[in-house]
Design a protein around this motif. Structure first.
Motif, mmCIF file in Angstrom:
data_model
loop_
_atom_site.group_PDB
_atom_site.id
_atom_site.type_symbol
_atom_site.label_atom_id
_atom_site.label_comp_id
_atom_site.label_asym_id
_atom_site.label_seq_id
_atom_site.Cartn_x
_atom_site.Cartn_y
_atom_site.Cartn_z
ATOM 1 N N GLU A 16 1.023 -1.065 -0.022
ATOM 2 C CA GLU A 16 -0.065 0.282 -0.466
ATOM 3 C C GLU A 16 1.163 1.267 -0.088
ATOM 4 O O GLU A 16 0.496 2.417 -0.317
ATOM 5 C CB GLU A 16 -1.295 -0.389 1.227
ATOM 6 C CG GLU A 16 -2.291 -1.217 1.213
ATOM 7 C CD GLU A 16 -3.372 -0.580 1.629
ATOM 8 O OE1 GLU A 16 -2.878 0.174 2.498
ATOM 9 O OE2 GLU A 16 -4.569 -1.168 1.771
ATOM 10 N N THR A 24 -7.504 4.190 -3.068
ATOM 11 C CA THR A 24 -7.431 3.537 -3.453
ATOM 12 C C THR A 24 -5.847 3.816 -3.487
ATOM 13 O O THR A 24 -5.275 4.472 -3.216
ATOM 14 C CB THR A 24 -7.599 3.656 -5.343
ATOM 15 O OG1 THR A 24 -7.102 4.911 -5.813
ATOM 16 C CG2 THR A 24 -8.573 3.285 -5.571
ATOM 17 N N THR A 54 -2.222 0.051 -9.880
ATOM 18 C CA THR A 54 -1.557 2.012 -9.259
ATOM 19 C C THR A 54 -2.629 2.360 -8.878
ATOM 20 O O THR A 54 -3.266 2.912 -8.112
ATOM 21 C CB THR A 54 -1.150 2.875 -10.919
ATOM 22 O OG1 THR A 54 -2.120 2.146 -12.677
ATOM 23 C CG2 THR A 54 -0.349 2.438 -11.603
ATOM 24 N N ASN A 55 -4.030 1.639 -9.091
ATOM 25 C CA ASN A 55 -5.770 1.918 -8.310
ATOM 26 C C ASN A 55 -5.740 0.836 -7.867
ATOM 27 O O ASN A 55 -7.130 0.669 -7.403
ATOM 28 C CB ASN A 55 -6.461 2.450 -9.499
ATOM 29 C CG ASN A 55 -6.522 1.340 -10.573
ATOM 30 O OD1 ASN A 55 -6.058 0.179 -10.923
ATOM 31 N ND2 ASN A 55 -7.523 1.473 -11.435
ATOM 32 N N ARG A 56 -5.314 0.173 -7.185
ATOM 33 C CA ARG A 56 -5.622 -1.028 -6.145
ATOM 34 C C ARG A 56 -6.208 -0.731 -4.954
ATOM 35 O O ARG A 56 -5.601 -0.088 -3.961
ATOM 36 C CB ARG A 56 -4.491 -1.884 -5.363
ATOM 37 C CG ARG A 56 -5.622 -3.346 -5.376
ATOM 38 C CD ARG A 56 -4.655 -4.433 -4.901
ATOM 39 N NE ARG A 56 -4.386 -5.211 -5.769
ATOM 40 C CZ ARG A 56 -3.541 -5.799 -7.367
ATOM 41 N NH1 ARG A 56 -5.158 -6.464 -7.055
ATOM 42 N NH2 ARG A 56 -3.232 -5.815 -7.710
ATOM 43 N N PRO A 57 -7.913 -0.741 -4.548
ATOM 44 C CA PRO A 57 -8.231 -0.351 -3.138
ATOM 45 C C PRO A 57 -7.690 -0.494 -2.042
ATOM 46 O O PRO A 57 -7.311 -1.434 -2.014
ATOM 47 C CB PRO A 57 -9.567 -1.462 -3.074
ATOM 48 C CG PRO A 57 -9.737 -1.881 -4.686
ATOM 49 C CD PRO A 57 -8.481 -2.228 -4.772
ATOM 50 N N SER A 58 -7.950 0.919 -1.384
ATOM 51 C CA SER A 58 -6.600 0.602 -0.268
ATOM 52 C C SER A 58 -7.235 -0.701 1.181
ATOM 53 O O SER A 58 -8.218 -0.851 0.723
ATOM 54 C CB SER A 58 -7.110 1.902 0.401
ATOM 55 O OG SER A 58 -6.875 1.640 2.170
ATOM 56 N N ASP A 117 -1.027 3.353 -4.900
ATOM 57 C CA ASP A 117 -0.450 3.010 -6.514
ATOM 58 C C ASP A 117 0.604 2.225 -5.986
ATOM 59 O O ASP A 117 1.617 2.055 -5.440
ATOM 60 C CB ASP A 117 -0.367 4.519 -7.082
ATOM 61 C CG ASP A 117 1.111 4.442 -8.325
ATOM 62 O OD1 ASP A 117 1.041 2.796 -8.206
ATOM 63 O OD2 ASP A 117 1.364 5.577 -8.702
ATOM 64 N N GLU A 118 0.480 0.554 -6.021
ATOM 65 C CA GLU A 118 1.017 -0.001 -5.616
ATOM 66 C C GLU A 118 2.809 -0.026 -6.268
ATOM 67 O O GLU A 118 3.751 -0.242 -5.755
ATOM 68 C CB GLU A 118 0.651 -2.151 -5.907
ATOM 69 C CG GLU A 118 -0.327 -2.199 -4.535
ATOM 70 C CD GLU A 118 -0.502 -3.420 -5.283
ATOM 71 O OE1 GLU A 118 -1.425 -4.008 -4.543
ATOM 72 O OE2 GLU A 118 -1.157 -4.227 -6.156
#
Length: 774
Positions: free
Chosen positions: A388, A423, A412-416, A425-426
């Motif tokens: 995260e 979101t 780049t937009n995975r849910p937190s 940005d991994e």
């Protein structure tokens, strides 16, 4: 009385309610004490306790263990095997019934079963797959009838056939091969590499159930003038014998068939000894000619007793299932790492759980902490998403991608997982982590990931393209595993210094595309493709060619990256030599040990950084970049001596012009680059002549042979002649092997001959030799 009559039927009615038995799921035995890992299905590990791999039993009898419950009593079980139904009495224990039924003979099919109570009520039917394979695969050599084969027979024509008797597990892979008792890679056999006479050819073949047998063929190689002709033509086609020299040899064979055979064959053998490369090609021609001469002279060659012997073989081993455990915590940890696998939906490599568990063992044994982040091990994984933020990743000294396959591993937009509705940005978190000095270890399928993200592909150093396949009996959890040679190119790194220079490995051998490792990383290990390409029963996929890196390291974008593209095969994970390889790779990536992972690309970057901050002036930058480029270009064609010389220029210029503590990094890398090139140069094959032409005096009509064999990388030859009184040299058409044969004539007296030998690193010219004619 009426009350009594009413009571008795009431009891009977309750006991025989008409409800069918409740049938349990049957089990099979004997049970192996260690579950075999068979992969993943429905996001869960799949294991079996059969005696062989892949759910197969290798004993003739398998016991079906049955059980059910009923409101009265289970009376019997009906078992249907291959359309035939038998009734098996139940052993009653209250309202529970059990029974066993032995299933015999090789099979691969469904067995159905039902439970029946005392009133005749039958349960719903269940089924279970029973796989029994007791027979090893069978090998035969139809291309060698009666155990005799012509010396010129092509390899593909004499390969052993391999079949697994139905209804067996299938697969019939050559796991080992021996020629005359000496182990060799399982490749098609070129009979020309052997002499005429008696030989043995043994193969250990295994099926997908783990059965194996060793078949040993005793056979005889025969020869004839026709065989010699076919061999000469083969060597000419391969470019090992020049066309003119081949024509001379073929003319002598024609003479042997139409004239004085013994004299022609003697001349043939003498000429072949001079114009054929040393080794099996020369031996096959010279010794066959001598053998035929002996036959003409009446020499009695012994008869060969041929045939096939069968003995026990060694098949594939079961993959012992083991999943990662709780996080490893030490009292005084030296450092901390994170293991992560792929995300749901991507291909799941079978080696992942065992590799993670093995690295946890290494953590306990070497005092470093280990966290796990893997969707198939949620009970032992870290809470939330460690990718995260760079802050969360900063607790780790190295991240280990254990076959972390897939383009959605980092998004780049995975849910937190901590802030609802937000979101993360991994990719940015990973980049920041590396740029802050973090370490990354890529194991096997981690190179088959993020194909749309160039930064990541540069981080891991190579982009997976494809791999080969095998005949099925190599490893049931590695359908692409083949047997090949692993070469340690740089044994100075702590991750490779314990390896032998060359060793045999069975694994899934990756091929690369786009981002080719040699161009940008510090290669540690390579593969010898000739040891497995066109192997018996396997495919190598789209191969790399003369250079096939498989393990490497690099200092990249402020961090460190170590890649080992082997280890699909769980047996390598369990091998101490690879465990130490991964341990030392992790320690280096975590900054806990030193190791030379310099590259030319890194040196270019350091020079550019020096220009940007003013520490490197334009003149020095031009000098350094010129030497770096020259070293790099020589390195790519494996002219390691020149690459070393130019790297030494870089080192000398940096040392002389960039003193002081602020320039320590560039001085260290310049030193490492020169040292790396020296390691390669010390092992390099340098283009040079092994011997050179010598003047010769011949009578008119004799064959005059001049030779100058050279060693190098795929050496090419071109002979040249300078006629008597001529000022210039001229190429001799068609004379493109290490030797030239000419007919001595008075007109050629005083001619000079020399050869130009070349390989990718350059060209050299031999001294000249004068032909004198009596």
């Amino acid at each position: 009385m009426p009350a009594l009559l009413l009571g008795t039927p009431g009891v009977a009615f309750a006991a025989e309610s008409g409800a069918p038995p409740v049938l349990d799921v049957a089990t099979l035995s004997p049970v192996h004490p260690v579950p075999n890992y068979n992969g993943v299905a429905n996001n869960a590990y799949v294991t079996s306790t059969s005696t062989g791999p892949g759910g197969w039993f290798t004993g003739n009898d398998v016991t079906l263990n049955l059980s059910a419950t009923d409101d009265d009593a289970v009376n019997l079980f009906r078992v249907t095997v291959a359309g035939s139904t038998v009734e098996v009495p139940a052993v009653r224990n209250g309202n529970r019934g059990t029974a066993t039924h032995v299933i015999s003979g090789d099979r691969n099919g469904s067995v159905s079963y039902v439970a029946v109570d005392a009133a005749g009520n039958a349960s719903a039917s269940r089924s279970i797959t029973v796989r029994i394979d007791t027979k090893p695969p069978v090998a035969a050599w139809p291309g060698i009838p009666n155990g005799k084969v012509a010396h010129s027979a092509l390899p593909a024509a004499i390969n052993p056939t391999r079949t697994d008797p139905t209804p067996g597990a299938g697969g019939a892979a050559v796991r080992d091969m021996w020629i005359d008792g000496v182990w060799t890679y399982p490749l098609p056999l070129d009979l020309a590499t052997l002499s005429v006479g008696e030989h043995t050819w043994a193969v250990n073949i295994g099926d997908s159930a783990g059965n194996a047998a060793k078949y040993t063929l005793t056979f005889e190689i025969t020869t004839s003038v026709a065989d010699l002709r076919a061999l000469v033509q083969r060597y000419v086609t391969a470019g090992k014998v020049s066309v003119p020299n081949g024509d001379r040899l073929l003319a002598l064979l024609a003479e042997a068939e139409s004239g004085d055979a013994e004299a022609a064959l003697v001349k043939f053998g003498a000429l072949a000894a001079k114009v054929t490369p040393a080794g099996y090609m020369r031996d096959s021609l010279v010794k066959d000619a001598a053998y035929l001469v002996e036959e003409l002279q009446g020499v009695d060659h012994p008869d060969v007793v041929t045939g096939i012997a069968v003995s026990a073989g060694k098949g594939m081993e079961r993959y012992p299932f083991r999943a990662p455990g709780e996080a490893v915590r030490n009292n005084r940890p030296k450092f901390k790492i994170l293991l992560f696998g792929n995300r749901p939906g991507a291909f799941r490599h079978e080696h992942i759980p065992l590799t993670m568990a093995m690295i946890q063992d290494l953590g306990r044994e070497n005092s470093f902490d280990v966290d796990v982040y893997d969707y198939l091990s949620p009970e032992v994984s870290v809470a939330g998403n460690p990718f995260e933020s760079a802050e969360r990743l900063s607790q780790y000294d190295a991240l280990v991608g254990v076959s972390s396959v897939g383009n959605d591993v980092f998004v780049t937009n995975r849910p937190s997982t901590t802030t609802p509705g937000a979101t993360v940005d991994e990719q940015a978190a990973l980049q920041t982590y590396i740029r802050n000095g973090g370490g990354f270890v890529a194991i096997h399928g981690a190179t088959d990931s993020m194909h749309n993200w160039d930064w990541y592909k540069n981080l891991v150093g190579g982009e997976f393209d494809n791999h080969g396949s095998n005949a099925g009996g190599i490893q049931n959890t590695c359908g692409g595993c083949v047997i090949g040679e692993l070469v340690t190119e740089d044994d100075t790194h702590p991750a490779t210094r314990h390896f032998a220079k060359k060793m045999t490995v069975m694994d899934e051998l990756y091929n690369w595309r786009g981002f080719l490792p040699r161009e940008k990383v510090h290669v540690l290990q390579t593969l010898t493709e000739s040891t497995y390409v066109n192997g018996i029963g396997n495919s190598a996929g789209r191969i790399e060619g003369a250079d096939h890196p498989i393990s490497w390291c690099t200092n990249y974008d402020g961090g460190r990256s170590f890649t080992q593209a082997l280890l699909h095969n769980w047996q390598n994970t369990a091998d101490p030599i690879f465990q130490k390889n991964i341990l030392e790779g992790i320690k280096w990536a975590a900054g806990q040990s030193s190791g030379n992972c310099s590259t030319h690309l890194e040196m270019r970057g350091l020079v550019a950084a020096g220009v940007a901050d003013g520490s490197v002036d334009a003149g020095l930058a031009a000098t350094l970049n010129g030497a770096i480029d020259a070293s790099y270009n020589a390195y790519l064609i494996k002219d390691y001596v020149k690459a070393m010389e130019q790297a030494k220029v870089v080192r000398r210029e940096v040392k002389a012009n960039l003193p002081g503590p602020d320039n320590t990094p560039i001085r260290e890398r310049a030193k490492e680059l020169a040292e790396w090139m020296k390691v390669l140069a010390d092992d390099a094959v340098v283009l040079r002549f092994q011997s050179e032409p010598v003047p010769a005096t011949h009578r008119a009509g004799d064959d005059a042979v001049f030779a100058a064999p050279a060693e190098g990388q795929n050496v090419a030859y071109q002979w040249q002649v300078k006629a008597p009184g001529a000022a210039d040299w001229a190429d001799v058409p068609g004379q493109t092997s290490f030797a030239i044969a000419v007919t001595a004539t008075p007109e050629l007296a005083g001619s000079e001959y020399r050869v130009r030998a070349s390989d990718p690193t350059g060209a050299i010219v031999s001294r000249s030799a004068v032909l004198r004619v009596n």
